[in-house]
Write an enzyme that holds these catalytic residues in place. Sequence first.
Site, short mmCIF file in Angstrom:
data_model
loop_
_atom_site.label_atom_id
_atom_site.label_comp_id
_atom_site.label_asym_id
_atom_site.label_seq_id
_atom_site.Cartn_x
_atom_site.Cartn_y
_atom_site.Cartn_z
N GLY A 254 0.83 -1.21 0.00
CA GLY A 254 0.00 0.00 0.00
C GLY A 254 0.86 1.26 0.00
N ARG B 69 1.52 -5.30 -5.09
CA ARG B 69 1.68 -6.49 -4.25
C ARG B 69 1.90 -7.63 -5.23
NH1 ARG B 69 -2.82 -4.06 -1.20
NH2 ARG B 69 -1.89 -3.15 0.65
N ASP C 30 5.21 -4.78 6.29
CA ASP C 30 5.82 -6.07 6.67
C ASP C 30 5.95 -7.07 5.52
OD1 ASP C 30 3.12 -6.22 6.74
OD2 ASP C 30 2.97 -7.07 8.76
N THR D 3 3.87 2.69 5.93
CA THR D 3 2.50 2.17 5.89
C THR D 3 1.65 2.98 6.85
OG1 THR D 3 1.03 0.36 6.55
CG2 THR D 3 3.21 0.32 7.52
N ASP E 231 -0.69 1.94 8.40
CA ASP E 231 -1.15 1.06 9.49
C ASP E 231 -0.31 1.20 10.77
OD1 ASP E 231 -2.83 0.24 7.50
OD2 ASP E 231 -1.89 -1.71 7.21
N ASP F 124 2.17 -0.61 11.81
CA ASP F 124 2.15 -1.93 12.46
C ASP F 124 3.48 -2.68 12.31
OD1 ASP F 124 2.03 -2.34 9.74
OD2 ASP F 124 0.40 -3.80 9.80
N MET G 238 -8.97 2.44 8.59
CA MET G 238 -8.09 1.37 8.10
C MET G 238 -7.11 0.94 9.18
SD MET G 238 -6.99 2.17 4.21
CE MET G 238 -7.97 1.54 2.85
N GLY G 239 -6.24 0.02 8.80
CA GLY G 239 -5.21 -0.44 9.74
C GLY G 239 -4.99 -1.94 9.67
N ARG G 240 -5.69 -2.57 8.75
CA ARG G 240 -5.59 -4.03 8.61
C ARG G 240 -5.79 -4.71 9.95
NH1 ARG G 240 -3.48 -6.51 3.90
NH2 ARG G 240 -2.44 -4.66 3.17
O1 F6P Z 1 -1.76 -1.63 4.47
C1 F6P Z 1 -2.37 -0.45 4.10
C2 F6P Z 1 -3.84 -0.66 3.84
O2 F6P Z 1 -4.43 0.56 3.44
C3 F6P Z 1 -4.62 -1.28 5.01
O3 F6P Z 1 -4.94 -0.33 6.00
C4 F6P Z 1 -5.82 -1.84 4.30
O4 F6P Z 1 -6.36 -2.92 5.03
C5 F6P Z 1 -5.24 -2.33 3.01
O5 F6P Z 1 -4.03 -1.59 2.81
C6 F6P Z 1 -6.13 -2.11 1.83
O6 F6P Z 1 -5.53 -2.70 0.74
P1 F6P Z 1 -6.02 -2.47 -0.77
O7 F6P Z 1 -5.57 -1.09 -1.16
O8 F6P Z 1 -5.33 -3.54 -1.53
O9 F6P Z 1 -7.50 -2.57 -0.75
#
Ligand code: F6P
Length: 319
Positions: free
Chosen positions: A10, A71, A102, A125, A127, A129, A169-171
């Site tokens: 991200g 990714r 990570d 990130t 997040d 984290d 957000m924050g996974r």
């Molecule tokens: O890791 C960053 C993040 O924005 C998370 O907070 C969220 O869960 C995820 O990426 C969303 O991913 P995508 O952009 O692939 O939907």
Amino acid sequence: MGLAIMCSGGDAPGMNPAIKKFVDYVYKSHQIPYFIYDGLEGLIDGNIKQAQHHDVAGILHNGGAIIGSSRSKRFYDYKYRKIAFENLNKYGITGLVVLGGDGSYNALERLNSEFGIDCIGIPSTIDNDIYGTEYCLGVDTALNVIRSAVDNIRDTASTFKRAFVVEVMGRECGYLAAVTALSSGAEICVIPEMCFNKDIAGYTLKKEVKAGRRYILAIAAEGCNRTQEIKEWLEKDIGMETRITVLGHIQRGGNPTVKDRMMAFEFVVRGIDLLRSKQKVHHAIGYQKGEFIAMDIHEVNDGKYTIPSEITRDLHFLD
Ligand code: F6P
């Protein structure tokens, strides 16, 4: 010596200032900077180019990343990792700086242990984290985007006598939710790391509503998957009309704050200095207690980030 920079996973506000500093500082150190476009996917596809000063002119204030990100599923396969290594070799790139989270650090660890590429991870990130650092690039900007949204929501909530559940957000990590709840004075905060005590919250809020409370703000971390449940509880148990706002990807965009720009510069300078030190480098730069540090990337990948207790201790109704 060729040094390359790449974004992975991200995007986070602060990546562009980091990319600009990378180009300027690598040239200043009499080495050649390279861009790897579109993250690990671009590395596998050989999407690599020598960076020029003019590529990074006028980008400091922009969110996102001019070199793209991705990714990659292919990178899990050794065959593609070998191609990635050969692509780095083709350009004489011996050191790699990765801006990411990570997942990106795991990829770096592989490149280092399998092919001996020197690598530096810069925590990037929203997040926040990553183990071993109190701060990841993008967090301050994301928190301010969220703060602005929650301030707006409070205006309408208080006017209309409503409750709002704002999903952030924050996974798997509740950092954004916890800091938002604290700094916005939200009544409720639901995060994956702690247990939300509905009984006590219900008892207290019902009493407060009876005594004249006009609105309730609840911040829910996406990783809990409880946004709808909290909305229904607020309506049925507390008796307040409730709306949900899912902030989504607006949290990942926007002009990087001054903090994110300054942190980006410093993370990058520390990373490049390490790469130039001629030791074997497989490190992640971190920020702890006001100092920049370098940690072994294996150690970072093995650790688990926890939200500092100074943040969680003052949140309501959490056990
Ligand atoms: O890791 C960053 C993040 O924005 C998370 O907070 C969220 O869960 C995820 O990426 C969303 O991913 P995508 O952009 O692939 O939907």
